[in-house]
Design a protein around this motif. Structure first.
Motif, PDB file in Angstrom:
ATOM      1  N   THR A 276       0.842  -1.212   0.000  1.00  0.00           N
ATOM      2  CA  THR A 276       0.000   0.000   0.000  1.00  0.00           C
ATOM      3  C   THR A 276       0.876   1.260   0.000  1.00  0.00           C
ATOM      4  O   THR A 276       0.598   2.235  -0.725  1.00  0.00           O
ATOM      5  N   ALA A 277       1.929   1.240   0.784  1.00  0.00           N
ATOM      6  CA  ALA A 277       2.841   2.383   0.849  1.00  0.00           C
ATOM      7  C   ALA A 277       3.521   2.614  -0.492  1.00  0.00           C
ATOM      8  O   ALA A 277       3.730   3.762  -0.904  1.00  0.00           O
ATOM      9  N   ALA A 284       2.048   9.607  -5.397  1.00  0.00           N
ATOM     10  CA  ALA A 284       2.582  10.935  -5.042  1.00  0.00           C
ATOM     11  C   ALA A 284       3.637  11.363  -6.040  1.00  0.00           C
ATOM     12  O   ALA A 284       3.706  12.543  -6.444  1.00  0.00           O
ATOM     13  N   GLN A 285       4.476  10.478  -6.445  1.00  0.00           N
ATOM     14  CA  GLN A 285       5.499  10.805  -7.428  1.00  0.00           C
ATOM     15  C   GLN A 285       4.873  11.205  -8.755  1.00  0.00           C
ATOM     16  O   GLN A 285       5.312  12.177  -9.408  1.00  0.00           O
ATOM     17  N   ASP A 340       4.706  15.505   1.142  1.00  0.00           N
ATOM     18  CA  ASP A 340       3.917  14.256   1.317  1.00  0.00           C
ATOM     19  C   ASP A 340       4.645  13.040   0.743  1.00  0.00           C
ATOM     20  O   ASP A 340       4.616  11.941   1.321  1.00  0.00           O
ATOM     21  N   LEU A 341       5.286  13.263  -0.433  1.00  0.00           N
ATOM     22  CA  LEU A 341       6.042  12.152  -1.035  1.00  0.00           C
ATOM     23  C   LEU A 341       7.195  11.705  -0.151  1.00  0.00           C
ATOM     24  O   LEU A 341       7.443  10.503   0.044  1.00  0.00           O
ATOM     25  N   ALA A 342       7.881  12.682   0.459  1.00  0.00           N
ATOM     26  CA  ALA A 342       9.003  12.338   1.326  1.00  0.00           C
ATOM     27  C   ALA A 342       8.531  11.539   2.530  1.00  0.00           C
ATOM     28  O   ALA A 342       9.150  10.566   2.964  1.00  0.00           O
ATOM     29  N   ARG A 343       7.388  12.020   3.136  1.00  0.00           N
ATOM     30  CA  ARG A 343       6.872  11.280   4.282  1.00  0.00           C
ATOM     31  C   ARG A 343       6.452   9.853   3.891  1.00  0.00           C
ATOM     32  O   ARG A 343       6.678   8.893   4.634  1.00  0.00           O
ATOM     33  N   ALA A 344       5.840   9.715   2.684  1.00  0.00           N
ATOM     34  CA  ALA A 344       5.426   8.373   2.224  1.00  0.00           C
ATOM     35  C   ALA A 344       6.640   7.459   1.999  1.00  0.00           C
ATOM     36  O   ALA A 344       6.627   6.264   2.343  1.00  0.00           O
ATOM     37  N   GLU A 345       7.686   8.036   1.447  1.00  0.00           N
ATOM     38  CA  GLU A 345       8.900   7.226   1.223  1.00  0.00           C
ATOM     39  C   GLU A 345       9.528   6.822   2.538  1.00  0.00           C
ATOM     40  O   GLU A 345      10.037   5.696   2.692  1.00  0.00           O
TER      41      GLU A 345
END
Length: 713
Positions: A276-277, A284-285, A340-345
């Motif tokens: 999911t992540a 996001a990317q 948001d992308l950084a937090r998801a990564e």
């Protein structure tokens, strides 16, 4: 020269075709003729066999003990035996026979019954002979050469060799047999003593059964010893395995299959969260890249999905300040998306690290669990093996005192009341048969080796010539008495045989009877001279004028018959040194003129080849009715063949049962080479006793058994 018929001209015979058939009648006749030889050989064989059976042979006594194999045995306790029982198949039966005949078992019998000190089995205890004395002397000499350990070692070797020899002697006297379709064995012993035979047979069976028990006891004892050692080893191994499993369990975290299953479920959830992540990061990317790539105001508004930015886009016409505010707001949206992308990564990376740690934990605990399970299983397996061997050890220990043999005695040996050997009737029967065979063999061998002539038929079949006369032996002793015997006994068998010869000779050519008759033979001593004089004396009985000429001038044989003959004879007449009337001599009581030979160096062949001899014979033809010329043997000198040129008839004498077939063949071949015909053969010096011995006495001629009614001897 007058020629007259003959049966067949002799020619060198070709090899005869071998006939493989056996003439049973001829064979029976030959054996019948040799019946006395066969009877004598049979009597001698019976005598020897009887002497051996009744005097020489040592009586032997045979005793038999009976034993049976037991394939089914009752168990005292329900325990598995170390050594199984017999199955009773043919392989085991044959194996047990070999066990009964084994040298090991026989050695025990020898030791138990002390057969080494029995002279019947130990040949060294018997009365020594010459060979034994010499051997003993050599052995003592060798023993004297060695000393100390060498002599002791040699003594041990001799003792072992002596025992081996006694065992071999016992084996020769023992026979083991199995009754067909059964498990019963007969153990038979044959010795010189009845009690000894029974004792040895019983000892063999007893030791055989005892040996079976010993084998089982030894096997059980060996199994007990081995099981004891093995149980001790397994006990140590069990303790070590249990200690190792306990130590490993104490050194590691408490793990179980349920805990591993929970960790595996966590890993599964973690993998789903990671998936999911990863999708969130990917989305996001994509949004961030879209925002950064958008140029048109409408695209930016659509991608940003921001209410304030949408309102600002509607007021872009208000001035540059609004456009700058729109760009700032759009960049803020991009920065927010980037954040948001950084937090998801970061979340995805944290989830991945957690998953790796969980996998490592599962792997480590799984390996520890496998190791613990393996140690536990090894300990359990060692425990199971230990308990099994401990149980077998107790069972085997309990069996040591309850072992049973696989055989039992059906009947002990009975002491025989009479010897089994020698079987006198069988020995006598075999001796008689052997004697008859030897006698028949001697008769047949003598018949096969016979190279002479015994009957006129044999002589005629072999030469193809007619036998004109068969002259028996004349019982006159010395040669001068021969003519006296014929004169004194005119009705004797010999005189009648000479008359038969004269008749056959005269009737061989009735129209032109022979006048000049030549008498010869193969070798000296065949009786041709006696036949010549007897024939001359017989011709005188017909009123004929007869002249006997000695053609053998080298030996002057006629002097032995007529000692009064002059020293000069035919040589002087032919040389002209004396007249015929002065050289011819008429012995007293003979009636025929005799012209003897001379002692001279003149060559006889040249003399008889001369024209003077031919003229002399022609002249004598006019003076005498019959002229008989006694010539030398054909195989010795050629005189007979030379003289035969002037003869009307040639009589060839063959010595009965003496002259070989090769000699006769060679002599007749020499006549055949010069195209000279033999008028007839004379079988001479026939022994009436010999003919009876050969079985011909009642069948042939003047020497037949029926002649006694006609002849006066």
């Amino acid at each position: 020269m007058t020629e007259f018929p003959k049966k067949q001209q002799f020619a060198p015979s070709l090899p005869e075709t071998e006939d493989d058939s056996i003439d049973l009648a001829a064979l029976a006749g030959t054996l019948w003729r040799g019946k006395w030889i066969i009877a004598l050989a049979t009597a001698l064989a019976l005598l020897i066999g009887g002497y051996y059976a009744f005097v020489v042979a040592t009586p032997l006594y045979r005793a038999t003990s009976v034993v049976i194999l037991q394939t089914k045995q009752d168990n005292i306790v329900d325990l598995q035996s170390v050594v199984g029982g017999m199955s009773g198949d043919s392989t085991e039966v044959n194996s047990e026979i070999e066990v009964l005949r084994s040298r090991g078992l026989m050695g025990k019998v020898v030791d138990r019954l002390d057969l080494i000190n029995d002279p019947e089995f130990n040949g060294e205890l018997r009365e020594p002979g010459l060979v034994a004395n010499v051997t003993g002397g050599i052995r003592n000499s060798i023993g004297a050469l060695f000393g100390g350990d060498e002599a002791s070692e040699l003594s041990d070797i001799e003792a072992q060799s002596r025992r081996d020899a006694v065992v071999s002697a016992l084996l020769d006297k023992v026979s083991i047999s199995n009754i067909r379709q059964s498990l019963v064995f007969n153990v038979t012993v044959e010795t010189e003593s009845a009690r000894k035979s029974a004792r040895i047979a019983d000892a063999i069976v007893e030791l055989y059964i005892l040996n079976q028990i010993e084998v089982k006891f030894e096997a059980t004892e060996q199994a007990t010893t081995w099981l004891t050692n093995r149980v001790g080893e397994l006990q140590v191994e069990l303790e070590a395995a249990e200690t190792k499993a306990s130590d490993f369990s104490s050194r590691t975290e408490l793990v179980s299959i349920e805990g591993l299953q929970a960790l595996e479920r966590q890993i599964k959830d973690m993998r789903e969260r990671i998936a999911t992540a990863e999708q969130t990061v990917s989305s996001a990317q994509a949004e961030l890249e879209g925002l950064r790539a958008a140029e048109a105001i409408e695209d930016k508004v659509a991608l940003a999905d921001d209410t304030q930015l949408t309102r600002m886009a509607q007021r872009l016409d208000d001035g540059p300040e609004m456009v700058a505010a729109f760009d700032n707001r759009y960049q803020m949206v991009i920065n927010r998306k980037a954040l948001d992308l950084a937090r998801a990564e970061q979340q995805l990376e944290a989830l991945r690290r957690s998953a790796v740690e969980l996998e490592r934990q599962v792997a480590r605990q799984g390996q520890d669990l496998i190791t613990l399970q393996q140690l536990t299983r090894e300990a359990e397996a060692t425990r199971t093996l230990y308990e099994y061997f401990l149980t077998r050890l107790k069972e085997t220990s309990a069996q040591q005192g309850i072992q049973q043999a696989d055989s039992r005695v059906l009947s002990n040996a009975v002491v025989p009341g009479a010897p089994s050997e020698p079987r006198k009737s069988r020995i006598l029967a075999l001796s008689m048969i052997l004697g008859m065979m030897i006698g028949a063999g001697i008769v047949l061998l003598r018949e096969m080796r016979n190279n002479s002539f015994r009957t006129a038929r044999e002589l005629e079949n072999h030469t193809g010539l007619t036998v004109l006369g068969q002259i028996p032996e004349i019982p006159a002793g010395k040669r001068p008495n021969v003519l006296r015997y014929l004169l004194d006994k005119p009705t004797s068998a010999a005189a009648e045989a000479v008359r038969n010869l004269r008749t056959s000779l005269m009737l061989s050519n009735v129209d032109n009877p022979p006048q000049v008759i030549l008498s010869t033979s193969s070798v000296p001593g065949e009786g041709k001279t006696t036949n010549s004089l007897a024939l001359a004396a017989n011709l005188l009985g017909l009123g004929k004028r007869v002249l006997v000429i000695e053609g053998d001038i080298r030996r002057r044989t006629l002097n032995e018959y007529f000692p009064t003959l002059p020293t000069s004879g035919i040589v002087g007449v032919l040389s002209g040194e004396m007249r015929f009337e002065d050289a011819v001599h008429r012995p007293a009581d003979f009636g025929a003129d005799v012209l003897a030979g001379d002692k001279t160096a003149t060559n006889a062949a040249d003399l008889f080849s001369s024209d003077r001899f031919r003229d002399f014979i022609e002249e004598m033809r006019g003076r005498y009715d019959a002229i008989i010329i006694d010539t030398p043997p054909v195989l010795v000198v050629p005189d007979a063949r030379i003289i035969a040129q002037v003869a009307d008839a040639i009589l060839f004498t063959v010595y009965w049962d003496s002259t070989s077939k090769q000699q006769v063949e060679e002599a007749l071949r020499m006549f055949d080479q010069t195209k000279q015909r033999i008028s007839g053969l004379v079988l001479s010096q026939i022994s009436a006793r010999g003919m009876k011995r050969y079985g011909y006495g009642g069948q042939y001629g003047a020497y037949g058994a029926y002649g006694a009614k006609y002849y006066t001897e």
